[in-house]
Design a protein around this motif. Structure first.
Motif, PDB file in Angstrom:
ATOM      1  N   ALA A  89      -5.821  -6.057   1.218  1.00  9.97           N
ATOM      2  CA  ALA A  89      -4.935  -4.792   1.271  1.00  9.97           C
ATOM      3  C   ALA A  89      -5.932  -3.659   0.880  1.00  9.97           C
ATOM      4  O   ALA A  89      -5.743  -2.447   1.638  1.00  9.97           O
ATOM      5  CB  ALA A  89      -3.792  -4.703   0.403  1.00  9.97           C
ATOM      6  N   LEU A 121      -4.337   6.695  -2.054  1.00 12.96           N
ATOM      7  CA  LEU A 121      -3.504   5.144  -1.683  1.00 12.96           C
ATOM      8  C   LEU A 121      -3.658   4.334  -3.132  1.00 12.96           C
ATOM      9  O   LEU A 121      -4.566   4.486  -3.730  1.00 12.96           O
ATOM     10  CB  LEU A 121      -4.006   4.533  -0.756  1.00 12.96           C
ATOM     11  CG  LEU A 121      -4.375   5.218   0.830  1.00 12.96           C
ATOM     12  CD1 LEU A 121      -5.544   6.011   0.889  1.00 12.96           C
ATOM     13  CD2 LEU A 121      -3.887   4.338   1.992  1.00 12.96           C
ATOM     14  N   ALA A 126      -6.343  -0.286   3.527  1.00 12.33           N
ATOM     15  CA  ALA A 126      -5.935   0.966   2.995  1.00 12.33           C
ATOM     16  C   ALA A 126      -7.227   1.912   3.138  1.00 12.33           C
ATOM     17  O   ALA A 126      -6.900   3.027   3.664  1.00 12.33           O
ATOM     18  CB  ALA A 126      -5.516   0.913   1.518  1.00 12.33           C
ATOM     19  N   VAL A 145      -2.609   0.240  -4.426  1.00 13.61           N
ATOM     20  CA  VAL A 145      -2.393  -0.994  -4.046  1.00 13.61           C
ATOM     21  C   VAL A 145      -1.926  -1.981  -5.026  1.00 13.61           C
ATOM     22  O   VAL A 145      -2.520  -1.757  -6.010  1.00 13.61           O
ATOM     23  CB  VAL A 145      -3.626  -1.696  -3.365  1.00 13.61           C
ATOM     24  CG1 VAL A 145      -3.562  -3.115  -2.818  1.00 13.61           C
ATOM     25  CG2 VAL A 145      -4.096  -0.653  -2.125  1.00 13.61           C
ATOM     26  N   THR A 199      -8.619   5.134  -2.605  1.00 12.02           N
ATOM     27  CA  THR A 199      -7.784   3.955  -2.679  1.00 12.02           C
ATOM     28  C   THR A 199      -8.044   3.583  -4.351  1.00 12.02           C
ATOM     29  O   THR A 199      -9.090   3.405  -4.702  1.00 12.02           O
ATOM     30  CB  THR A 199      -8.007   3.048  -1.757  1.00 12.02           C
ATOM     31  OG1 THR A 199      -7.843   3.513  -0.470  1.00 12.02           O
ATOM     32  CG2 THR A 199      -7.260   1.679  -1.983  1.00 12.02           C
ATOM     33  N   ILE A 238       0.973  -1.205   0.048  1.00  7.03           N
ATOM     34  CA  ILE A 238      -0.078  -0.017   0.114  1.00  7.03           C
ATOM     35  C   ILE A 238       1.097   1.149  -0.151  1.00  7.03           C
ATOM     36  O   ILE A 238       1.704   1.463   0.939  1.00  7.03           O
ATOM     37  CB  ILE A 238      -0.917   0.321   1.266  1.00  7.03           C
ATOM     38  CG1 ILE A 238      -1.624  -1.136   1.521  1.00  7.03           C
ATOM     39  CG2 ILE A 238      -1.774   1.117   1.086  1.00  7.03           C
ATOM     40  CD1 ILE A 238      -2.486  -1.333   2.645  1.00  7.03           C
TER      41      ILE A 238
END
Length: 533
Positions: free
Chosen positions: A461, A487, A465, A489, A521, A401
């Motif tokens: 993940a 973010l 996040a 990933v 994210t 992340i």
């Protein structure tokens, strides 16, 4: 005959024992100091050149993204003017609109196919109707394709780089080009994105060169446009190479440099640190070690003279230990000796043991500091690299992340760097709340953070996040208000079997989150899905 026996003079056994002990300890400290100096110097050398390589790579990614965004912006502008008569009066108002919505250029110019300036924004240059004869303008007209010029002095007297894109009508007829100018010696997008460099304690700085070795970004504005192609690192960049090495620059100064290319523009970025700084740091470490050990050495000297007669045997064993330590260094086991009937001898042994153990402890603490981010207490980038490489060798699947605070520069500008540091520490504390027992929280650099999650799928993940993102968004930070973060990933080995590419893809997902409006994210697999569509 009467023979007279002359007494033989010599040293007392206690003096000999004291001399041997003192000499042995001093030699041990000297050898340990030399070994420590060389080891520390080598470690600092390797760390510095590695970090400069990483810094150059990160800056090249930032600049690459910036250049692509510039070109995309000009492409959109060129497409708009493809159906508009370039002599039309509304060209200026439309050009002002594009100038107002584009953060990349100091000015925008439209030049027709005859090389005459049709319009400029801002319209305070008095250039409309003129015909510039610069090499950059001539090349842009001749190439009839997107291009980035070398630094040159424009007819306004400014030192600029021209980013151009051709304008074609629907029938494919060439109408001219739209050019974006970057004023190299004034406030520009590079200084906004890469930052205005100030003098640092270790003398480190970075600079950008074009494909011909001309400086287009440098902390010393007077050197911009200077040709430094004689620099060995710049020569490698001109051949499209990236890496890190020790160099003597164009001003005959020794540097530890990392360098990386910017493929979209043919540019190169160099991040470098004076080699003299490494020697200074190593000497400071040794001085601290000597200062720390001096009281214990002095204590040993006093005690050895005082108890020499009673401690002949224990002192002899101490001398042997000191000799072994000078030869074997850290391989020698901690000092342990059977208790002596003599109380003073026991005290001396304990004192020496404490001295050497504390020296070891200090070295271990220095090693720990080298692997931990000083501000946040999180794992640093060097250790993060070692962890991911180990997992790769072991075949351990994991997710990455990559996090970046949104508009963090405005936090520093409004509240100062001290409060900015408090916000970074706050973010680190939130990450630690969400980490699992086997997870690692790392500071990637600046306002960027990374979390490594072994055996975690992409979906898991993303959940982690999102928890972090929501905590950050919904919390009141030390500046009295909330902040947000974006973010990205990526998962090993699903996305990539190479660690370097994995971080690259996580970074691409992060920048997609930025482009999508920030405070979100994005998983790299979603980008792959969009690409297939």
């Amino acid at each position: 005959m009467v023979y007279t026996i002359r007494p033989r003079k010599g040293f007392k056994l206690s003096s000999i024992i004291s001399f041997v002990v003192i000499l042995s300890v001093l030699i041990t400290i000297f050898i340990s100091t030399i070994i420590g100096y060389k080891t520390e110097r080598k470690s600092l050398f390797n760390n510095t050149i590695e970090m400069n390589g990483i810094a150059a790579s990160n800056l090249s990614k930032t600049t690459e993204s910036l250049v692509l965004s510039m070109q995309n912006s000009l492409q959109v502008t060129a497409d708009y003017f493809s159906d508009i008569e370039l002599s039309d009066e509304n060209v200026l108002s439309q050009l002002d609109f594009f100038m107002g919505t584009s953060p990349y250029f100091n000015s925008l110019t439209i030049v027709n196919s005859s090389g005459v300036i049709v319009s400029t924004s801002p319209n305070n240059l008095n250039l409309i109707g003129s015909k510039p004869d610069s090499e950059a303008t001539i090349d842009a007209l001749k190439l009839k394709k997107a291009s980035i010029s070398k630094p040159f002095k424009a007819i306004t007297g400014r030192l600029i780089v021209l980013v151009s894109n051709p304008i074609f009508d629907r029938e494919g007829n060439y109408k001219g080009f739209v050019g974006g100018s970057i004023y190299l010696q004034q406030a520009n997008i590079f200084r906004d994105i890469l930052g205005v460099q100030s003098s640092t304690a270790n003398g480190s700085y970075f600079y950008v060169v074009d494909s011909a070795g001309n400086l287009i970004y440098h902390p010393d504005k007077e050197r911009i446009s200077e040709n430094v192609s004689g620099n060995p690192v710049v020569q490698k960049l001109m051949h499209g190479l990236s890496g890190a090495q020790r160099i003597i620059n164009s001003q005959d100064q020794n540097f530890l440099a990392g360098f990386a290319t910017v493929p979209a523009a043919g540019w190169g970025i160099v991040s470098q640190t004076p080699q003299d700084h490494i020697a200074d740091l190593s000497e400071n470490v040794i001085q601290e070690m000597v200062k720390f050990s001096a009281p214990f050495v002095l204590l040993l000297v006093i005690i050895s003279f005082w108890l020499s007669r009673m401690l002949a045997q224990p002192l002899n064993r101490l001398a042997n230990y000191a000799s072994r330590l000078s030869v074997e260094g850290e391989n020698v086991k901690p000092l342990t000796m059977d208790a002596s009937w003599n109380y003073e001898a026991n005290q001396l042994v304990d004192t020496v043991a404490v001295a050497f153990n504390k020296l070891r402890q200090q070295k271990e603490e220095l090693h720990a500091e080298a692997n931990t981010d000083a501000l946040t207490g999180l794992t640093n980038r060097r250790t993060m690299g070692a962890i991911t490489n180990l997992w790769k060798q072991q075949g351990t699947p994991f997710s990455v992340i990559l996090m970046d605070l949104d508009h963090f520069k405005s936090v520093n500008d409004r509240y100062g760097h001290h409060m900015g540091d408090e916000v970074l520490k706050f973010v680190a504390s939130v990450m630690l709340l969400e980490k699992g027992a086997e997870d690692y929280c790392c500071r990637f650099g600046g306002e960027e953070f990374t979390m490594l999650l072994p055996h975690a799928s992409e979906g898991e993940a993303v959940q982690v996040a999102e928890r972090i993102r929501l905590r950050i968004e919904q919390s009141v930070t030390p500046i009295g208000e909330s902040v947000t973060m974006s973010l990205g990933v990526a998962t090993f080995p699903d996305v990539s079997e190479e660690v370097f590419e994995l971080f690259k893809y996580a970074d691409e997902a992060l920048y997609q989150a930025k482009r999508d409006g920030r405070n979100r994210t994005v998983a790299y697999s979603s980008l792959m899905h969009m690409a297939r569509i």
